[in-house]
Enzyme design. Structure first.
Site, PDB file in Angstrom:
ATOM      1  N   TRP A 181       0.827  -1.219   0.000  1.00  0.00           N
ATOM      2  CA  TRP A 181       0.000   0.000   0.000  1.00  0.00           C
ATOM      3  C   TRP A 181       0.855   1.260   0.000  1.00  0.00           C
ATOM      4  CZ3 TRP A 181      -1.611   3.189   4.556  1.00  0.00           C
ATOM      5  CH2 TRP A 181      -0.886   2.887   5.717  1.00  0.00           C
ATOM      6  N   GLU A 200       1.389  -1.842  12.747  1.00  0.00           N
ATOM      7  CA  GLU A 200       1.473  -3.314  12.767  1.00  0.00           C
ATOM      8  C   GLU A 200       1.981  -3.846  14.106  1.00  0.00           C
ATOM      9  OE1 GLU A 200       3.846  -3.591   9.251  1.00  0.00           O
ATOM     10  OE2 GLU A 200       2.148  -4.203   7.999  1.00  0.00           O
TER      11      GLU A 200
END
Lengths: 765, 765
Positions: free
Chosen positions: A355, A484
């Site tokens: 992304w 994350e």
């Protein structure tokens, strides 16, 4: 002594050190969008080196390694391939092999000229008898013809007469360093050499990409005493051995004209013929002719995208290095290609698309290149829509879920918490449609293709949410957000918020098309099979999306339960704890409050207009102190928001964290290759951060300031057929329309008209 | 035709099918606690087969495979090794090799006699000329001497005179089927054969375990016409080739006396001598003598642990199979050994120890064997305490965190959500100390060793909790509970509740020791360095542990946010969705409400006395309908609780789900080996479920009922020096003290005295 010298246009290495070889190989990488090379030596080098020749779009599906298989994992992991070594020239002087790991030498210098995109190298080779030879090399990958490369190798005798043997070659027997068990991913197809022209065709296993490299050569300054075609290692090594002699102060120069093509662009059966023709044609054009065409392309790139910084040579070198490498990686003429996190500079991350492309790189290419370059990036995703639909089905959902990591549209990552749960990526892709459309003012992509992506991703979302019957809201359970360092959380604010936006954008776009583009609307409704009920569902889910917040603190909650963590700022950690990902076990990271990269704040950047300065401040003040920025994509978002809320020193500090990430080897990992995608973030820090650039209701908006450390900086924007140069110094901002028709822009909320030949000035208040 | 025949004492296969070969190899597995064999053929079998010879405690650290490395992962994954093939006898009749994958044969029958622990096999071999030969084989692994095995191989000619060549051998060239890239884990050390006695020593790579197998032989019924020592494949295949002749109806019988020893028990330098001596000694004793001693041991096992079921032959066969296999796997005489989920019957799960041991197997061994057997299981963990402390340190915590999966005390599993987060395993280990102590009434382990485990695990917990300053509670963030279909959740009720209990048990035990065993107390305090403040911290964390609940529903919440999920019972799923782990992607499983195995309910079993029947009912009624039981360890806990709250039909239904799990190949995975640890769960379903057995305030408590489908069942309990037989039929319960001194027990809350020779009856109300 071996060091990197600061220079405004060049990356200069003075002296050579075997230990630093991989580092310099990385930063001396060049590319032309179709292929790329690490800064490997042309002549033999038997020391430690990461050989890297990468051909865009030529990948290999290596078998996925995983301890415990989960349903939905991809069988294969696409990785970028180290391809045929075409730069090679073996050199022997008076019978002694030139190999800087073994021979004596001095005055080593290597420089990458970014303005001209050429890599030059020089050193003095010292023979066993003490005789000295000056060696000068240069090479470039043509930006005018992506299939071509040219290499010049010159040897000057400083001592006396010498016999020189040069063996330019192609070597197809190459491996990836990251191969499991040293497997080879290529099979030999054919090769040939007649001493004048050589070629080799190799085919990737499994994916069956055919790649042919061919070269021919010229020798100047000395006679060819002997020339022998060489084919070894079953034909995987082909070239020719040229014996010549030079006298004292005589110079012999070998020029190697190389073409490298694949069946992604040419008929597989004709690759060898075409490659040889192209190499011969290149020789006909000549080195200087090829170089002139190449340099003209780069002149054009710099005329649109250069950033200047006065008063800080390292900053100047750093930003140009980033602009340079981004253009080496992606030239935008083929929507099948994309931008790997390491570009053509290493093997890590498999060369695949993340992304990063939409969330970061898009802004750079939109601002610095013709709009079709950015559009190619959108087409890439549009072309993968069917595969994204398959992916959603595989996971038991409807619509389209784009892969987290991909080469050809298929998912090729296999950590469940990322592959299956970091689903916010869909929103970066829809947001890119909005960003492109707003920036260009051109709705054709949105109406013709983007709408498909919007509708299918919306279908995914409404099949992925969970309705809570008593709270009467839609939740998104079990996700990983941009941060994350949290896995499998419920109601990540960023994800929920972006989904809410994305659904509404879909609904609004359909509405807008119905009013403004009824033919395209009817066509879209028909082929997508959209019903009124479905649109209503999109709207309903959007309107009733649950967004966790803490009213008391006035902040958005990164996820449900975030405040149950122990909240201690990063500044209170021991330095030895950092970076967390090299010092803490994963569970400890997960249960801590520490944030890898902008998460809530990423949302406040994407939906910048929808939030007040106060909201941005409160969230920045809460989350930034908890953020460890262990992704190179984190500082830029913080730089932009810090600039917006007036924290200029902080903005500059964040900018610094990535501006010379690779040149200063900040993360001690430049050896593996460059952080290409985060380079776009550095550009964003300057343009969106210091420059305050936004698109506000379709208009270009600027609100620049200058960091204290600089005297002056300037950047250019390619905007709707114009090139606009913004120069900021201590006194104020000067805006010049360098190309194109007059245009109204907003400078600090003040509308002004740019006209050719007249600068607009604005004095800092 | 190839089928499994029901029998009360035997596992009988009639007919042979290549497709079912792995299945029958699994269920014909035998073992003696020191080694185990799958039901492989002695003679060559070139068809599909999982060869399996496993030596207890001989493992190999295979390199961990993982896509993305996390800090704290183990480098190596211990796996049980397929070891030297010692059963082999090559057979050729009239020059034709007996190999059931290739030759003609009929009347195949294989039976495992569980009473005597012997595997018998017979079939008729049909030569190419149509001549027929009856073959009868039998083998056992001595339970009287764990180093010995004996094999009898008899051939009877039904047609006429025939030449028979028998080659008994040892083959050290063996591999694991689950090896990455077909690596071999053994290296050859030495071997020898003189035709009379053969031996081979192999050593495991990396771990350097030396294993020696030796055999000698006897031939009955025919003369040895020729005997030749054979050593092939660089010595890895050794044995001898015996040529003989038999006439019509003549029978020749080869007996192979095998010893298999390792340097875990004997001096590595003397292995070959000792193994040969042991084999010769076994031959001296003779087959019958060895078998008698072996059978006596099994008689003893059955006298303590047999369960009878009348009126259901399949149930009878099933439960005896479970009791049999558990005793094959673990004999309890070596605290370095433990119970792998597949025992000696396959390669899966690496043969390592899981919390299965403490949470399930312990109950079985406590109830059916002398207490020192169960104590060995506790000693295993005590001996690994230092490694558990290392493990905790590695994760940035204090005290001791036992590994999720281990062979020698080191963690050898590498999924972060399990390895780092399924930390409740510590509590199964401390709960086992309580269970053992309460059952045996013997506090010596608790005071001398258990206290170390209690204190060190408590230290881990207080370093692992998160204090919430406004809610003033301790939370446990980022865990995986017993229900592995939830990962990285906050405040798993089971974990928090068991930690609360475990801390308090530590505090209470220290208190009790201070009062009752001051010398041991002083010694423990000293060597553990326990301070009063520390004990106070244990108590404080226990007292203020946060326990999520839903007051409205009156249930404990599996974890924070559980009720945000869409709650739909399993019964509403499509059959094609099940099992979820074969049909749903992992993210879908995670965000669903479906429960893999007892989680809250597991806690209500462990802390059975602390909860009312009402509380158990409400939680059972809420969670059971959401449970998919995709772990074989799930149904037994549900059977026990269902029985307790009066859901007898349901209890029986749960019992059925594991009672013949492997025999009926319920999960279609018996091929890989048997589910040894869940066999203990089946035993628990009968004894704790139907029998209602508990220890209440130190007294044996029973509350039996009989499932409608049965006429009568009985089980025995080894309890504090006594053997107690409980027989339940339609009319009521009869309890007999078969051995030991008089004892008071509770039967349905009524105290009664058991005395030798007098049955206690209780009529069902």
């Amino acid at each position: 002594m071996c060091k990197l010298i600061s220079d405004s246009w060049k990356i200069i290495q003075v002296g050579f050190s075997a230990e630093k070889n991989r580092f310099f190989e990385s930063i001396m990488s060049t590319g032309n969008g179709r292929m790329g090379l690490r800064g490997n030596h042309e002549e033999d080098y038997s020391g430690d080196s990461l050989k890297g020749t990468y051909i865009a779009g030529v990948y290999y599906p290596d078998k996925t390694r995983v301890g415990w298989w989960k349903i939905g994992y991809p069988e294969y992991f696409a990785k970028v391939l180290n391809a045929v070594d075409f730069i090679g020239i073996k050199v022997a002087i008076n019978g002694e092999t030139v190999d800087l790991a073994k021979c004596r030498f001095k005055d080593y210098r290597r420089e990458l000229d970014m303005k001209e995109s050429i890599l030059r190298r020089s050193f003095t080779f010292i023979g066993k008898d003490g005789s000295e030879f000056k060696i000068n090399t240069e090479r470039f990958l043509s930006y005018a013809d992506g299939d071509l490369a040219a290499i010049k190798y010159a040897i000057t005798s400083l001592s006396g007469e010498a016999e020189v043997v040069l063996t330019p070659f192609l070597n197809g027997d190459v491996r990836n360093e990251d191969a499991n068990y040293n497997e080879k991913f290529w099979e030999y197809v054919a090769s040939g050499t007649d001493g004048s022209i050589s070629y080799i065709t190799s085919r990737t296993l499994k994916t069956h990409f055919n790649v042919t490299a061919a070269f021919t050569w010229e020798l100047f300054g000395a006679d060819v005493l002997e020339n022998k075609a060489v084919s070894e290692n079953g034909g995987e090594f082909v070239g020719n051995r040229i014996r010549t002699k030079i006298g004292k102060n005589g110079t012999v120069t070998l020029t190697k004209y190389v073409s490298v093509i694949s069946d992604r662009y040419y008929d597989a059966d004709k690759l060898a013929d075409i490659a040889r023709e192209k190499a011969l044609k290149a020789k006909e054009t000549g080195y200087q002719g090829l170089f002139d065409a190449h340099r003209a392309k780069w002149d054009n790139i710099w005329s649109m995208g250069d950033i200047t910084i006065k008063g800080d040579i390292k900053a100047q070198q750093g930003i140009r290095f980033n602009i340079y490498q981004l253009n080496c990686t992606y030239s935008g003429d083929d929507p099948r290609l994309n931008i790997g996190p390491k570009g053509f500079t290493g093997e890590k991350y498999g060369g695949s698309t993340y992304w990063d492309t939409e969330a970061f790189c898009l802004y750079f290419y939109l601002g610095t290149r013709e709009p079709q370059i950015a559009r190619s990036l959108l087409e890439y995703r549009y072309n993968h829509l069917e595969k994204a639909k398959e992916n959603a089905r595989k996971l038991g959902t409807r619509g389209a879920l784009y892969p987290m990591v991909t080469m050809n549209g298929e998912e090729c990552h296999n950590e469940w918490e990322i592959t299956f749960e970091e689903i916010h990526r869909n929103c970066a892709i829809t947001n890119a449609i909005k960003v492109y459309t707003e920036y260009t003012g051109n709705k054709s992509y949105l109406y013709e293709k983007g709408i498909d992506v919007l509708v299918e991703t919306s279908r995914y979302w409404v099949s992925r949410v969970t309705y809570h019957p008593t709270k009467k809201v839609y939740m998104i359970l079990g996700v990983t957000g941009p941060n994350e360092y949290e896995n499998n959380v419920n109601n990540n604010w960023y994800t929920n918020r972006m989904v809410k936006w994305s659904l509404l954008y879909t609904v609004d776009t359909l509405e807008e098309m119905r009013e403004n583009a009824s033919r395209l609307y009817e066509e879209a409704i028909r082929h997508l099979g959209v019903t009124a009920e479905e649109v209503e569902t999109f709207r309903k889910v959007s309107m009733n999306m649950y967004l966790p917040e803490d009213k008391e603190r006035g902040i958005f909650l990164q996820q449900d339960g975030f405040l149950d963590k122990e909240i201690v700022p990063v500044s209170a950690l021991k330095p030895s704890d950092l970076p967390l990902n090299q010092n803490w076990s994963w569970d400890r990271i997960l249960r801590s409050c520490y944030i890898k990269q902008a998460d809530v704040l990423q949302g406040l950047w994407f939906l910048n207009e929808e939030y007040s300065l106060e909201e941005k401040k409160r969230n920045f003040d809460f989350y930034e102190p908890l953020t460890v920025h262990e992704s190179s994509l984190s500082p830029c978002i913080h730089a932009i928001l810090a600039a917006e809320i007036g924290l200029r020193e902080k903005a500059y500090a964040f900018y610094l964290r990535t501006s010379r990430l690779d040149l200063d080897n900040y993360n001690n990992d430049t050896d593996d290759g460059l952080h290409i995608t985060s380079m776009a973030g550095t550009w964003m820090s300057i343009v969106h951060g210091f420059g305050g650039m936004r698109i506000k209701k379709g208009e270009l908006y600027l609100a620049p300031f200058i960091p204290e450390q600089w005297e002056e900086y300037s950047f250019r924007l390619v905007f709707r057929g114009r090139i606009i140069k913004i120069t900021v110094d201590k006194s104020g901002t000067t805006i010049r329309l360098e190309k194109g028709d007059p245009l109204d822009i907003l400078l600090f909320d003040q509308r002004m008209r740019l006209t050719p030949g007249t600068d607009c000035h604005h004095v800092h208040s």
